[in-house]
Scaffold this motif. Structure first.
Motif, PDB file in Angstrom:
ATOM      1  N   ILE A 201      34.187  -0.498 -24.289  1.00 31.62           N
ATOM      2  CA  ILE A 201      33.249   0.158 -23.381  1.00 31.62           C
ATOM      3  C   ILE A 201      34.077   0.968 -22.406  1.00 31.62           C
ATOM      4  N   TYR A 202      34.186   2.262 -22.668  1.00 29.83           N
ATOM      5  CA  TYR A 202      35.038   3.121 -21.856  1.00 29.83           C
ATOM      6  C   TYR A 202      34.376   3.455 -20.527  1.00 29.83           C
ATOM      7  N   GLN A 203      35.218   3.760 -19.536  1.00 26.74           N
ATOM      8  CA  GLN A 203      34.725   4.171 -18.232  1.00 26.74           C
ATOM      9  C   GLN A 203      33.914   5.457 -18.343  1.00 26.74           C
TER      10      GLN A 203
ATOM     11  N   LYS B 273      34.174  -9.502 -31.735  1.00 29.42           N
ATOM     12  CA  LYS B 273      34.969 -10.676 -31.370  1.00 29.42           C
ATOM     13  C   LYS B 273      35.833 -10.391 -30.144  1.00 29.42           C
ATOM     14  N   LEU B 274      36.118  -9.102 -29.912  1.00 29.77           N
ATOM     15  CA  LEU B 274      36.846  -8.674 -28.719  1.00 29.77           C
ATOM     16  C   LEU B 274      36.098  -7.509 -28.101  1.00 29.77           C
ATOM     17  N   ILE B 275      35.715  -7.659 -26.831  1.00 31.57           N
ATOM     18  CA  ILE B 275      35.047  -6.584 -26.102  1.00 31.57           C
ATOM     19  C   ILE B 275      35.959  -6.169 -24.956  1.00 31.57           C
ATOM     20  N   ILE B 276      36.262  -4.873 -24.898  1.00 31.78           N
ATOM     21  CA  ILE B 276      37.107  -4.327 -23.842  1.00 31.78           C
ATOM     22  C   ILE B 276      36.216  -3.587 -22.860  1.00 31.78           C
ATOM     23  N   MET B 277      36.241  -3.999 -21.605  1.00 33.34           N
ATOM     24  CA  MET B 277      35.390  -3.402 -20.578  1.00 33.34           C
ATOM     25  C   MET B 277      36.260  -2.679 -19.562  1.00 33.34           C
ATOM     26  N   ASP B 278      36.120  -1.363 -19.492  1.00 32.81           N
ATOM     27  CA  ASP B 278      36.918  -0.528 -18.588  1.00 32.81           C
ATOM     28  C   ASP B 278      36.071  -0.148 -17.379  1.00 32.81           C
ATOM     29  N   GLU B 279      36.348  -0.762 -16.244  1.00 31.44           N
ATOM     30  CA  GLU B 279      35.599  -0.523 -15.001  1.00 31.44           C
ATOM     31  C   GLU B 279      34.086  -0.646 -15.221  1.00 31.44           C
ATOM     32  N   PRO B 280      33.617  -1.770 -15.774  1.00 32.48           N
ATOM     33  CA  PRO B 280      32.199  -1.863 -16.147  1.00 32.48           C
ATOM     34  C   PRO B 280      31.233  -1.907 -14.974  1.00 32.48           C
TER      35      PRO B 280
END
Length: 507
Positions: free
Chosen positions: A87-89, A164-171
């Motif tokens: 989930i990109y900024q 299985k892996l969620i990447i959260m950028d400045e959510p």
């Protein structure tokens, strides 16, 4: 699940861009069901690292191990197949498609391979949104949504992939307090289901509240990984900047006497969003605006810059009644504006650092019927502003997207200042930038105010308003409900006023 309980491991990852070593021999791992905070100043390498995990970039060297097996994440589709969601900024949504289409883009349920099964896609999207307690019609177009709603759709999209892996950028950068609480609840539920999360945020209190471990990057290198319970925010900040940072709100502020009124707004209304607003802005004053998402502040400030239209009301600039129907009229008066959406609205992504700063005064820099540019003068103007704001860049022809967030923000501010503005409107001036860059932006604001420039600042960071502003006006449901000065302002009062529980005027 492997014996070490590690879902993904990066070994000796290196990535080089022209003239820049973005990552240098970085080791990093994330365990099953772990929230791993990744922190560092802008330009530290965080974005490069997550884009490698998302298949946007490929490392120049190093190895990626997923569930004990070496993998090459050559494309974004491979990342999705490996159950990695990012989930990109900067939102990755398609404005002219529906919420449901965006959630399942590229994975739409079909009838006979040719036609989208609209009933199923809308029902499936509605089910995911219900789990997230998001009250949005899945048939609604993305272009109709608010910034916060778009952020929640990005989260819904990642959950639809069964990642299985969620990447959260400045959510949480665009979320209200209630929405942040909801996101935190979702993260806790994901942990229970053994989903791994990389959480990137400049809000260290969030990182400490959520994470099991925290990794610090600086200048493309991994500095240290620590268990969250074994460290504290002061230590992490010191690791991030390479020195002890004691005061984020640096810069001596001269006492502001209520002298000349530069701008006055009377009985100002915008249909359905702003109601009967009245205020004065004095020379050299920093005037803060506080309010939750939807309070009407952003509509008001956009309208004062001519980017949105009022329904009634008056604006006086240096005592003279003016009509501001478009941004060019605001600029001509001496009103500058820095948007909250740096990536979407502020930057000319395909242009250089030089071009991004000088674009607003291009008419002053041209000759021979506007066909040629006075390049020496353009460079001189740029160099002067770059020195004034301490903008860090490789060379003047470097593309703006390769600068750190803090330096991008300085370029946007510089672009406004070269037009010799007398009033500077700043929407979320430090959103998405690191603590070191925040301190620099704060110092710039203080310096400008001391030079006599009047500043209107809207910020969701209450500590910023308390420490920087001379006065702060609080909005609730489109109306001014409270006003505080520097002597009687604190975060507790601002929060109470923002949610409609407190009202006062300078007491």
């Amino acid at each position: 699940m492997n014996a070490n309980n590690v879902f993904i491991e990066l070994r000796n990852i290196k990535k080089i861009f022209p003239g820049v070593v973005a990552l240098e021999d970085v080791d990093f791992d994330v365990k099953y069901g772990e929230v791993h905070a990744l922190v560092g100043e802008n330009g530290a390498g965080k974005s490069t690292l997550i884009k490698i995990l998302g298949g946007v970039y490929q490392p120049d060297s190093g190895e990626i191990i997923i569930e004990g097996k070496p993998e090459i994440i050559a494309t974004t589709s491979i990342a999705q197949r490996l159950k990695i969601a990012v989930i990109y900024q900067e939102f990755n949504l398609i404005p002219d498609m529906s919420v449901a289409e965006n959630i399942f883009v590229g994975r739409e349920p079909r009838i006979a391979r040719s036609f989208i099964n609209w009933k199923k896609i809308n029902n499936d999207a509605a089910e995911i949104l219900k789990k997230l307690d998001i009250n949005i019609n899945p048939r609604k177009f993305i272009s109709e949504l608010s910034v916060a709603e778009k952020q929640m759709i990005e989260i819904a999209k990642s959950l639809s992939m069964d990642a299985k892996l969620i990447i959260m950028d400045e959510p949480t950068a665009t979320l209200t307090e209630k929405e942040v609480d909801k996101l935190f609840s979702i993260i806790k539920e994901l942990r229970k289901k053994n989903v791994s999360i990389i959480y990137i945020s400049h809000r260290l209190d969030e990182a400490f509240k959520l994470s099991d471990r925290v990794t610090v990057l600086r200048d493309g290198k991994k500095i240290e990984t620590k268990k969250t319970i074994e460290t504290n925010q002061d230590e992490i900040v010191s690791l991030m900047v390479g020195k002890i940072v004691k005061d984020y709100f640096s810069g001596e502020r001269e006492k502001t006497d209520k002298g000349e009124v530069v701008m006055e707004v009377k009985n100002y209304n915008i249909a359905d969003s702003v109601h009967n607003v009245n205020f004065k802005l004095h020379k050299g004053e920093i005037l803060g605006f506080a309010g939750v998402l939807g309070s009407g502040i952003h509509h008001l400030l956009r309208s004062l810059y001519g980017a949105a239209q009022k329904t009634s009301g008056e604006v006086y600039f240096k005592g003279k009644k003016v009509e501001i129907r478009k941004p060019s009229e605001a600029i001509k008066l001496g009103i500058g504006y820095v948007t909250e959406d740096r990536k979407g609205e502020g930057l000319l992504n395909d242009m250089s650092v030089l071009q991004n700063l000088s674009i607003v005064i291009i008419k002053m820099l041209t000759f021979f019927k506007g066909l040629l540019i006075k390049e020496k003068k353009e460079v001189k103007v740029f160099n002067g502003m770059a020195k004034e704001l301490d903008i860090k860049y490789a060379n003047i022809n470097q593309r703006i997207i390769y600068l750190s967030g803090g330096n991008q923000q300085k370029v946007i501010m510089g672009r406004t200042l070269v037009s010799e503005c007398k009033v500077l409107i700043l929407l979320e001036p430090t959103r998405g930038i690191d603590v070191g860059a925040k301190a620099e932006i704060h110092k710039i604001m203080t310096k400008l105010a001391n030079q006599g420039i009047s500043i209107i600042m809207a910020s969701s960071e209450l500590s910023e308003l308390v420490n920087l502003t001379d006065r702060c006006i609080v909005f609730y449901k489109g109306k001014m409900v409270a006003e505080f000065n520097r002597d009687n302002m604190d975060e507790e009062k601002l929060v109470a006023a923002e949610i409609g529980k407190f009202s006062c005027s300078n007491n």
